[in-house]
Design a protein around this motif. Structure first.
Motif, PDB file in Angstrom:
ATOM      1  N   ALA A  25      -3.620  15.085 -13.327  1.00 20.69           N
ATOM      2  CA  ALA A  25      -3.201  15.404 -11.964  1.00 20.69           C
ATOM      3  C   ALA A  25      -2.729  14.104 -11.317  1.00 20.69           C
ATOM      4  O   ALA A  25      -3.370  13.065 -11.477  1.00 20.69           O
ATOM      5  N   ASN A  26      -1.633  14.162 -10.621  1.00 19.74           N
ATOM      6  CA  ASN A  26      -1.092  12.994  -9.925  1.00 19.74           C
ATOM      7  C   ASN A  26      -1.079  13.260  -8.436  1.00 19.74           C
ATOM      8  O   ASN A  26      -0.912  14.398  -7.999  1.00 19.74           O
ATOM      9  N   GLY A  27      -1.236  12.198  -7.652  1.00 17.58           N
ATOM     10  CA  GLY A  27      -1.238  12.389  -6.211  1.00 17.58           C
ATOM     11  C   GLY A  27      -1.330  11.082  -5.454  1.00 17.58           C
ATOM     12  O   GLY A  27      -0.889  10.036  -5.924  1.00 17.58           O
ATOM     13  N   MET A  28      -1.931  11.151  -4.285  1.00 20.38           N
ATOM     14  CA  MET A  28      -2.017  10.023  -3.360  1.00 20.38           C
ATOM     15  C   MET A  28      -3.465   9.573  -3.208  1.00 20.38           C
ATOM     16  O   MET A  28      -4.391  10.360  -3.379  1.00 20.38           O
ATOM     17  N   THR A  29      -3.620   8.310  -2.849  1.00 23.02           N
ATOM     18  CA  THR A  29      -4.938   7.766  -2.543  1.00 23.02           C
ATOM     19  C   THR A  29      -4.873   7.014  -1.219  1.00 23.02           C
ATOM     20  O   THR A  29      -3.855   6.405  -0.886  1.00 23.02           O
ATOM     21  N   PHE A  30      -5.940   7.109  -0.474  1.00 25.43           N
ATOM     22  CA  PHE A  30      -6.092   6.370   0.781  1.00 25.43           C
ATOM     23  C   PHE A  30      -7.380   5.584   0.670  1.00 25.43           C
ATOM     24  O   PHE A  30      -8.400   6.134   0.255  1.00 25.43           O
ATOM     25  N   GLU A  31      -7.353   4.298   1.035  1.00 23.24           N
ATOM     26  CA  GLU A  31      -8.568   3.502   0.919  1.00 23.24           C
ATOM     27  C   GLU A  31      -8.779   2.605   2.119  1.00 23.24           C
ATOM     28  O   GLU A  31      -7.825   2.175   2.772  1.00 23.24           O
ATOM     29  N   TYR A  32     -10.045   2.361   2.370  1.00 26.86           N
ATOM     30  CA  TYR A  32     -10.476   1.354   3.345  1.00 26.86           C
ATOM     31  C   TYR A  32     -11.425   0.423   2.607  1.00 26.86           C
ATOM     32  O   TYR A  32     -12.249   0.873   1.801  1.00 26.86           O
ATOM     33  N   GLY A  33     -11.309  -0.869   2.850  1.00 25.78           N
ATOM     34  CA  GLY A  33     -12.204  -1.815   2.213  1.00 25.78           C
ATOM     35  C   GLY A  33     -12.551  -2.951   3.143  1.00 25.78           C
ATOM     36  O   GLY A  33     -11.864  -3.199   4.148  1.00 25.78           O
ATOM     37  N   TYR A  34     -13.617  -3.625   2.814  1.00 24.75           N
ATOM     38  CA  TYR A  34     -14.013  -4.820   3.548  1.00 24.75           C
ATOM     39  C   TYR A  34     -14.452  -5.864   2.540  1.00 24.75           C
ATOM     40  O   TYR A  34     -15.342  -5.607   1.725  1.00 24.75           O
ATOM     41  N   VAL A  83     -16.610  -4.096  -0.386  1.00 23.56           N
ATOM     42  CA  VAL A  83     -17.023  -2.690  -0.370  1.00 23.56           C
ATOM     43  C   VAL A  83     -15.784  -1.844  -0.084  1.00 23.56           C
ATOM     44  O   VAL A  83     -14.868  -2.282   0.616  1.00 23.56           O
ATOM     45  N   ASN A  84     -15.777  -0.618  -0.647  1.00 23.75           N
ATOM     46  CA  ASN A  84     -14.597   0.231  -0.558  1.00 23.75           C
ATOM     47  C   ASN A  84     -14.994   1.692  -0.339  1.00 23.75           C
ATOM     48  O   ASN A  84     -16.002   2.147  -0.886  1.00 23.75           O
ATOM     49  N   VAL A  85     -14.164   2.398   0.392  1.00 24.44           N
ATOM     50  CA  VAL A  85     -14.258   3.845   0.553  1.00 24.44           C
ATOM     51  C   VAL A  85     -12.863   4.384   0.294  1.00 24.44           C
ATOM     52  O   VAL A  85     -11.882   3.876   0.863  1.00 24.44           O
ATOM     53  N   SER A  86     -12.755   5.397  -0.575  1.00 18.60           N
ATOM     54  CA  SER A  86     -11.424   5.931  -0.873  1.00 18.60           C
ATOM     55  C   SER A  86     -11.463   7.445  -1.015  1.00 18.60           C
ATOM     56  O   SER A  86     -12.505   8.032  -1.313  1.00 18.60           O
ATOM     57  N   TYR A  87     -10.295   8.046  -0.807  1.00 18.73           N
ATOM     58  CA  TYR A  87     -10.118   9.481  -0.992  1.00 18.73           C
ATOM     59  C   TYR A  87      -8.837   9.683  -1.786  1.00 18.73           C
ATOM     60  O   TYR A  87      -7.780   9.173  -1.410  1.00 18.73           O
ATOM     61  N   ASN A  88      -8.944  10.399  -2.907  1.00 15.37           N
ATOM     62  CA  ASN A  88      -7.796  10.693  -3.771  1.00 15.37           C
ATOM     63  C   ASN A  88      -7.546  12.192  -3.775  1.00 15.37           C
ATOM     64  O   ASN A  88      -8.487  12.973  -3.883  1.00 15.37           O
TER      65      ASN A  88
END
Length: 179
Positions: free
Chosen positions: A49-58, A66-71
């Protein structure tokens, strides 16, 4: 050298932009591409499956972040459409190397993921399954001009669907801004 001259020299060096330009800590926000490869031991099917990812990191310092992501992705097996989503929270550990105009950080990652698949045929939902697990990954992040970054990463998850093993490899390429 007099004390006053030493103090002025120290103040000018500490307030120099080059000292602050090498700051390794800060917030990051990025958007990118993700590719998910699934090996379902129970069904014997391999699919992607292909798609998009959004991430926030510090980045806490030059070693730990540290990272939080949604794919979110979609693919198909035969005539069945598959939509995938993954929520991840993790920490990356590596060393950030300062080069002339950019930094580069090869790292290992460990974290928690929540993975979900939904199956449908021509928009008629057939079912879904989800699982949560600890995952590991490896990647490399480069920061250019102290603000723009790219992150290339692969994560490995071992999930279960009705007691059967499902192996998920997730590749992502993210471009973003570091504050």
């Amino acid at each position: 050298m007099t004390l006053r001259l030493k103090s002025l020299l120290a103040i000018s060096l500490l307030s120099s932009p080059t000292v602050f330009a090498n700051s390794f800590e800060g917030h990051r926000v990025g958007l990118g591409f993700t590719a998910t490869e699934v090996e379902d031991v129970w069904s014997g099917e391999d699919y992607s499956a292909n798609g998009m990812t959004f991430e926030y990191g510090y980045d806490i310092n030059r070693i730990v972040g540290v990272n939080v992501s949604y794919n979110k992705g979609s693919g198909d097996v035969s005539f069945i459409d598959i939509d995938t989503s993954t929520f991840k929270i993790d920490t990356d550990i590596g060393y950030t190397f300062q080069l002339t105009d950019f930094t580069i950080k090869p790292y290992g990652a460990i974290g928690f993921s929540k993975y979900k698949e939904e199956f449908s045929i021509v928009d008629n939902k057939l079912g879904s399954w989800s699982d949560s697990t600890i995952f590991v990954g490896v990647g490399t992040r480069a920061v250019f001009n102290n603000h723009f970054y790219t992150d290339l990463r692969v994560d490995f998850m071992n999930l279960e669907d009705e007691g059967e093993d499902v192996f998920v490899d997730q590749f992502s390429f993210t471009v973003g801004y570091k504050f």
